[in-house]
Write a protein that holds these residues in place. Sequence first.
Motif, mmCIF file in Angstrom:
data_model
loop_
_atom_site.group_PDB
_atom_site.id
_atom_site.type_symbol
_atom_site.label_atom_id
_atom_site.label_comp_id
_atom_site.label_asym_id
_atom_site.label_seq_id
_atom_site.Cartn_x
_atom_site.Cartn_y
_atom_site.Cartn_z
ATOM 1 N N LEU A 196 0.820 -1.209 0.000
ATOM 2 C CA LEU A 196 0.000 0.000 0.000
ATOM 3 C C LEU A 196 0.852 1.257 0.000
ATOM 4 N N GLY A 208 0.790 3.944 -2.926
ATOM 5 C CA GLY A 208 0.536 5.357 -2.648
ATOM 6 C C GLY A 208 1.647 6.221 -3.187
ATOM 7 N N VAL A 263 1.648 5.747 -7.441
ATOM 8 C CA VAL A 263 0.415 6.186 -8.102
ATOM 9 C C VAL A 263 -0.025 7.557 -7.572
ATOM 10 N N GLY A 264 0.008 7.710 -6.240
ATOM 11 C CA GLY A 264 -0.423 8.970 -5.623
ATOM 12 C C GLY A 264 0.373 10.152 -6.123
ATOM 13 N N SER A 299 -8.676 13.416 -1.193
ATOM 14 C CA SER A 299 -8.031 12.663 -0.116
ATOM 15 C C SER A 299 -6.552 12.414 -0.390
ATOM 16 N N LEU A 300 -5.827 12.170 0.686
ATOM 17 C CA LEU A 300 -4.398 11.866 0.610
ATOM 18 C C LEU A 300 -4.193 10.420 0.187
ATOM 19 N N ASP A 301 -3.038 10.129 -0.421
ATOM 20 C CA ASP A 301 -2.744 8.723 -0.690
ATOM 21 C C ASP A 301 -2.139 8.072 0.558
ATOM 22 N N TYR A 302 -2.004 6.782 0.508
ATOM 23 C CA TYR A 302 -1.594 6.005 1.685
ATOM 24 C C TYR A 302 -0.209 6.401 2.192
ATOM 25 N N ARG A 332 -0.304 9.799 3.825
ATOM 26 C CA ARG A 332 -1.019 9.739 5.096
ATOM 27 C C ARG A 332 -0.108 9.171 6.182
ATOM 28 N N THR A 378 -13.551 4.491 5.707
ATOM 29 C CA THR A 378 -13.240 3.101 6.055
ATOM 30 C C THR A 378 -11.915 2.665 5.471
ATOM 31 N N SER A 379 -11.240 1.838 6.160
ATOM 32 C CA SER A 379 -9.958 1.252 5.811
ATOM 33 C C SER A 379 -8.824 2.278 5.732
ATOM 34 N N GLY A 380 -9.117 3.506 6.112
ATOM 35 C CA GLY A 380 -8.028 4.464 6.262
ATOM 36 C C GLY A 380 -7.341 4.182 7.587
#
Lengths: 150, 104
Positions: free
Chosen positions: A9, A13, A16-17, A65-68, A71, A128-130
Amino acid sequence: MDFIIFLFLISLGFFVGGRVERKHYKDIAKREAELLDIPAVTSKELHNLDDVEEAQMVSANVVISLDYFKRFLAGLRNFFGGRIKAYETLLDRGRREAILRMKETAKLNGYDMIMNLRFETAGIGQVTSGRGSLGCFEVMVYGTAVKLRK
Amino acid sequence: MIITNIDSVPGRKVVEHFGIVQGSTVRARHMGSDFAAGLKNMVGGELKGYTKLLEDARAEALERVKQQAQQLGANAIINVRFATSAISQGAAELMAYGTAIRVE
């Protein structure tokens, strides 16, 4: 196993992010240049309000939103304190995108400029799942579009 | 119905004031779009499902404001403001308010 998912992840992030953000900034710069003919101002007054033919409120919003990866970084930064660049660029992107959308609507309906521009920002917690509860924002922008007498 | 967020309707004269009108709506998120948002959250960027949800909700709040103004006999609303508050997890109240007036 958990660690592998985490690594996956993070790298997702990161790669791709980062690309999504760069692409978005390029797009914003291009559209901003195109929409320069519709000024948006924060003042409630014009030199001469009698020149106004028609007025109507316009608004636009964006949830972003931020990417993983970011974050995760922001979470670390939260621990040590200081400037969190990831959030700064996120909010900057969101606000500029919202303004552009509002201007696009105004232009489509034949308005000449936007007066009394106002921002509204809200954090949307707990997606969710953040990992954390932050990293997702809604930016809304509204103003009065006016048509000027030619 | 003319709606502005400045103190007047430019180019028109105010004939009558009706005071404050307001409208609000409380929305919870949809499980499906929430799941999609969770996935999108990994790579970042815009969460279109949420954008649409909030846009629709605000439009409805504003629609209620307009209805109230119409009942009073107004044909314009000035100084419109928006307010958002999180009620509980996953639900938010979106509110709009302004001053109903009649213009020439």
